[in-house]
Design a protein around this motif. Structure first.
Motif, PDB file in Angstrom:
ATOM      1  N   ASP A   8       0.824  -1.203   0.000  1.00 53.83           N
ATOM      2  CA  ASP A   8       0.000   0.000   0.000  1.00 53.83           C
ATOM      3  C   ASP A   8       0.863   1.260   0.000  1.00 53.83           C
ATOM      4  O   ASP A   8       0.577   2.224  -0.712  1.00 53.83           O
ATOM      5  CB  ASP A   8      -0.978  -0.003   1.172  1.00 53.83           C
ATOM      6  N   TRP A   9       1.946   1.249   0.756  1.00 58.66           N
ATOM      7  CA  TRP A   9       2.863   2.398   0.783  1.00 58.66           C
ATOM      8  C   TRP A   9       3.573   2.553  -0.553  1.00 58.66           C
ATOM      9  O   TRP A   9       3.760   3.671  -1.056  1.00 58.66           O
ATOM     10  CB  TRP A   9       3.880   2.256   1.913  1.00 58.66           C
ATOM     11  N   LEU A  10       3.979   1.431  -1.142  1.00 55.58           N
ATOM     12  CA  LEU A  10       4.625   1.465  -2.445  1.00 55.58           C
ATOM     13  C   LEU A  10       3.664   2.025  -3.493  1.00 55.58           C
ATOM     14  O   LEU A  10       4.046   2.883  -4.303  1.00 55.58           O
ATOM     15  CB  LEU A  10       5.093   0.061  -2.847  1.00 55.58           C
ATOM     16  N   ALA A  11       2.435   1.557  -3.478  1.00 54.07           N
ATOM     17  CA  ALA A  11       1.430   2.032  -4.429  1.00 54.07           C
ATOM     18  C   ALA A  11       1.215   3.531  -4.285  1.00 54.07           C
ATOM     19  O   ALA A  11       1.133   4.260  -5.281  1.00 54.07           O
ATOM     20  CB  ALA A  11       0.114   1.276  -4.230  1.00 54.07           C
ATOM     21  N   MET A  12       1.134   4.005  -3.049  1.00 59.99           N
ATOM     22  CA  MET A  12       0.945   5.433  -2.807  1.00 59.99           C
ATOM     23  C   MET A  12       2.126   6.238  -3.347  1.00 59.99           C
ATOM     24  O   MET A  12       1.950   7.240  -4.038  1.00 59.99           O
ATOM     25  CB  MET A  12       0.776   5.706  -1.320  1.00 59.99           C
ATOM     26  N   GLY A  36       1.918   1.502 -10.192  1.00 57.08           N
ATOM     27  CA  GLY A  36       1.047   1.820  -9.055  1.00 57.08           C
ATOM     28  C   GLY A  36      -0.310   1.153  -9.189  1.00 57.08           C
ATOM     29  O   GLY A  36      -0.847   0.611  -8.218  1.00 57.08           O
ATOM     30  N   ASN A  37      -0.879   1.171 -10.404  1.00 54.11           N
ATOM     31  CA  ASN A  37      -2.168   0.519 -10.633  1.00 54.11           C
ATOM     32  C   ASN A  37      -2.107  -0.972 -10.336  1.00 54.11           C
ATOM     33  O   ASN A  37      -3.047  -1.541  -9.772  1.00 54.11           O
ATOM     34  CB  ASN A  37      -2.634   0.716 -12.074  1.00 54.11           C
ATOM     35  N   LEU A  38      -1.003  -1.606 -10.724  1.00 49.20           N
ATOM     36  CA  LEU A  38      -0.864  -3.036 -10.436  1.00 49.20           C
ATOM     37  C   LEU A  38      -0.767  -3.288  -8.934  1.00 49.20           C
ATOM     38  O   LEU A  38      -1.332  -4.272  -8.431  1.00 49.20           O
ATOM     39  CB  LEU A  38       0.350  -3.601 -11.172  1.00 49.20           C
ATOM     40  N   CYS A  39      -0.072  -2.412  -8.220  1.00 51.54           N
ATOM     41  CA  CYS A  39       0.003  -2.554  -6.756  1.00 51.54           C
ATOM     42  C   CYS A  39      -1.372  -2.381  -6.128  1.00 51.54           C
ATOM     43  O   CYS A  39      -1.767  -3.159  -5.248  1.00 51.54           O
ATOM     44  CB  CYS A  39       0.979  -1.535  -6.172  1.00 51.54           C
ATOM     45  N   TRP A  40      -2.123  -1.361  -6.575  1.00 51.76           N
ATOM     46  CA  TRP A  40      -3.472  -1.150  -6.034  1.00 51.76           C
ATOM     47  C   TRP A  40      -4.383  -2.321  -6.374  1.00 51.76           C
ATOM     48  O   TRP A  40      -5.235  -2.715  -5.572  1.00 51.76           O
ATOM     49  CB  TRP A  40      -4.072   0.153  -6.550  1.00 51.76           C
ATOM     50  N   THR A  41      -4.199  -2.904  -7.561  1.00 51.48           N
ATOM     51  CA  THR A  41      -4.985  -4.080  -7.935  1.00 51.48           C
ATOM     52  C   THR A  41      -4.680  -5.248  -6.998  1.00 51.48           C
ATOM     53  O   THR A  41      -5.596  -5.956  -6.557  1.00 51.48           O
ATOM     54  CB  THR A  41      -4.702  -4.477  -9.397  1.00 51.48           C
ATOM     55  N   ALA A  42      -3.407  -5.435  -6.681  1.00 47.53           N
ATOM     56  CA  ALA A  42      -3.028  -6.512  -5.751  1.00 47.53           C
ATOM     57  C   ALA A  42      -3.675  -6.299  -4.389  1.00 47.53           C
ATOM     58  O   ALA A  42      -4.170  -7.254  -3.767  1.00 47.53           O
ATOM     59  CB  ALA A  42      -1.509  -6.576  -5.611  1.00 47.53           C
ATOM     60  N   ILE A  43      -3.696  -5.059  -3.934  1.00 47.26           N
ATOM     61  CA  ILE A  43      -4.342  -4.766  -2.645  1.00 47.26           C
ATOM     62  C   ILE A  43      -5.843  -5.040  -2.742  1.00 47.26           C
ATOM     63  O   ILE A  43      -6.447  -5.579  -1.808  1.00 47.26           O
ATOM     64  CB  ILE A  43      -4.057  -3.316  -2.216  1.00 47.26           C
ATOM     65  N   GLY A  44      -6.438  -4.681  -3.887  1.00 46.49           N
ATOM     66  CA  GLY A  44      -7.861  -4.955  -4.084  1.00 46.49           C
ATOM     67  C   GLY A  44      -8.166  -6.443  -4.033  1.00 46.49           C
ATOM     68  O   GLY A  44      -9.171  -6.869  -3.463  1.00 46.49           O
ATOM     69  N   ILE A  45      -7.287  -7.247  -4.614  1.00 44.17           N
ATOM     70  CA  ILE A  45      -7.460  -8.701  -4.557  1.00 44.17           C
ATOM     71  C   ILE A  45      -7.350  -9.171  -3.117  1.00 44.17           C
ATOM     72  O   ILE A  45      -8.169  -9.963  -2.639  1.00 44.17           O
ATOM     73  CB  ILE A  45      -6.416  -9.401  -5.461  1.00 44.17           C
ATOM     74  N   MET A  52     -12.142  -1.899  -6.375  1.00 44.52           N
ATOM     75  CA  MET A  52     -10.746  -1.470  -6.471  1.00 44.52           C
ATOM     76  C   MET A  52     -10.031  -2.210  -7.603  1.00 44.52           C
ATOM     77  O   MET A  52      -9.242  -1.608  -8.339  1.00 44.52           O
ATOM     78  CB  MET A  52     -10.017  -1.699  -5.146  1.00 44.52           C
ATOM     79  N   ILE A  53     -10.320  -3.478  -7.757  1.00 46.70           N
ATOM     80  CA  ILE A  53      -9.699  -4.273  -8.820  1.00 46.70           C
ATOM     81  C   ILE A  53     -10.116  -3.748 -10.187  1.00 46.70           C
ATOM     82  O   ILE A  53      -9.268  -3.460 -11.041  1.00 46.70           O
ATOM     83  CB  ILE A  53     -10.076  -5.767  -8.672  1.00 46.70           C
ATOM     84  N   ILE A  54     -11.413  -3.605 -10.392  1.00 48.65           N
ATOM     85  CA  ILE A  54     -11.928  -3.153 -11.691  1.00 48.65           C
ATOM     86  C   ILE A  54     -11.455  -1.743 -12.004  1.00 48.65           C
ATOM     87  O   ILE A  54     -11.020  -1.453 -13.127  1.00 48.65           O
ATOM     88  CB  ILE A  54     -13.468  -3.251 -11.724  1.00 48.65           C
ATOM     89  N   ALA A  55     -11.516  -0.851 -11.014  1.00 43.44           N
ATOM     90  CA  ALA A  55     -11.089   0.532 -11.236  1.00 43.44           C
ATOM     91  C   ALA A  55      -9.623   0.597 -11.645  1.00 43.44           C
ATOM     92  O   ALA A  55      -9.271   1.277 -12.620  1.00 43.44           O
ATOM     93  CB  ALA A  55     -11.320   1.365  -9.973  1.00 43.44           C
ATOM     94  N   ASN A  56      -8.766  -0.114 -10.942  1.00 44.54           N
ATOM     95  CA  ASN A  56      -7.337  -0.008 -11.243  1.00 44.54           C
ATOM     96  C   ASN A  56      -6.948  -0.733 -12.520  1.00 44.54           C
ATOM     97  O   ASN A  56      -6.009  -0.316 -13.200  1.00 44.54           O
ATOM     98  CB  ASN A  56      -6.508  -0.462 -10.044  1.00 44.54           C
ATOM     99  N   LEU A  57      -7.657  -1.783 -12.885  1.00 45.82           N
ATOM    100  CA  LEU A  57      -7.405  -2.389 -14.196  1.00 45.82           C
ATOM    101  C   LEU A  57      -7.870  -1.454 -15.308  1.00 45.82           C
ATOM    102  O   LEU A  57      -7.237  -1.348 -16.361  1.00 45.82           O
ATOM    103  CB  LEU A  57      -8.077  -3.755 -14.295  1.00 45.82           C
ATOM    104  N   GLY A  58      -8.968  -0.730 -15.057  1.00 46.24           N
ATOM    105  CA  GLY A  58      -9.423   0.293 -16.007  1.00 46.24           C
ATOM    106  C   GLY A  58      -8.416   1.426 -16.125  1.00 46.24           C
ATOM    107  O   GLY A  58      -8.078   1.863 -17.238  1.00 46.24           O
ATOM    108  N   PHE A  59      -7.911   1.907 -14.986  1.00 52.53           N
ATOM    109  CA  PHE A  59      -6.894   2.965 -15.001  1.00 52.53           C
ATOM    110  C   PHE A  59      -5.631   2.486 -15.710  1.00 52.53           C
ATOM    111  O   PHE A  59      -4.997   3.232 -16.457  1.00 52.53           O
ATOM    112  CB  PHE A  59      -6.542   3.412 -13.580  1.00 52.53           C
ATOM    113  N   PHE A  60      -5.262   1.224 -15.466  1.00 51.85           N
ATOM    114  CA  PHE A  60      -4.085   0.651 -16.108  1.00 51.85           C
ATOM    115  C   PHE A  60      -4.233   0.708 -17.633  1.00 51.85           C
ATOM    116  O   PHE A  60      -3.321   1.145 -18.341  1.00 51.85           O
ATOM    117  CB  PHE A  60      -3.876  -0.796 -15.647  1.00 51.85           C
ATOM    118  N   SER A  61      -5.401   0.276 -18.130  1.00 49.00           N
ATOM    119  CA  SER A  61      -5.613   0.269 -19.579  1.00 49.00           C
ATOM    120  C   SER A  61      -5.618   1.693 -20.143  1.00 49.00           C
ATOM    121  O   SER A  61      -5.107   1.924 -21.245  1.00 49.00           O
ATOM    122  CB  SER A  61      -6.894  -0.474 -19.946  1.00 49.00           C
TER     123      SER A  61
END
Length: 78
Positions: A8-12, A36-45, A52-61
């Motif tokens: 979470d700190w790394l993602a931030m 960062g999006n991949l880190c947030w996705t991992a936290i969402g999982i 959180m997963i869907i949002a960050n995969l959307g942001f990633f794309s």
């Protein structure tokens, strides 16, 4: 309290760094933001947060698209 082992700190940090780079018009910001999006996705999982997963995969794309479209213009050899 749940521990995300510092992801979470790394993602931030990655997110803030990416915003800084993009503010300086550096294309590298998109790559940093994708990490960062991949880190947030991992936290969402980890947190079982589908939003959180869907949002960050959307942001990633969207960041992939922006990275590709913000490529330097092709040089024209005359």
């Amino acid at each position: 309290m749940t521990s995300y082992f510092g992801i979470d700190w790394l993602a931030m940090c990655l997110t803030f760094t990416a915003i800084y780079l993009l503010g300086n018009k550096s294309r590298k910001g998109f790559v940093v933001m994708m990490l960062g999006n991949l880190c947030w996705t991992a936290i969402g999982i980890w947190a079982h947060s589908y939003a959180m997963i869907i949002a960050n995969l959307g942001f990633f794309s969207m960041n992939v698209r922006a990275f590709v479209r913000w490529a330097p213009p092709p040089s024209s050899a005359a």
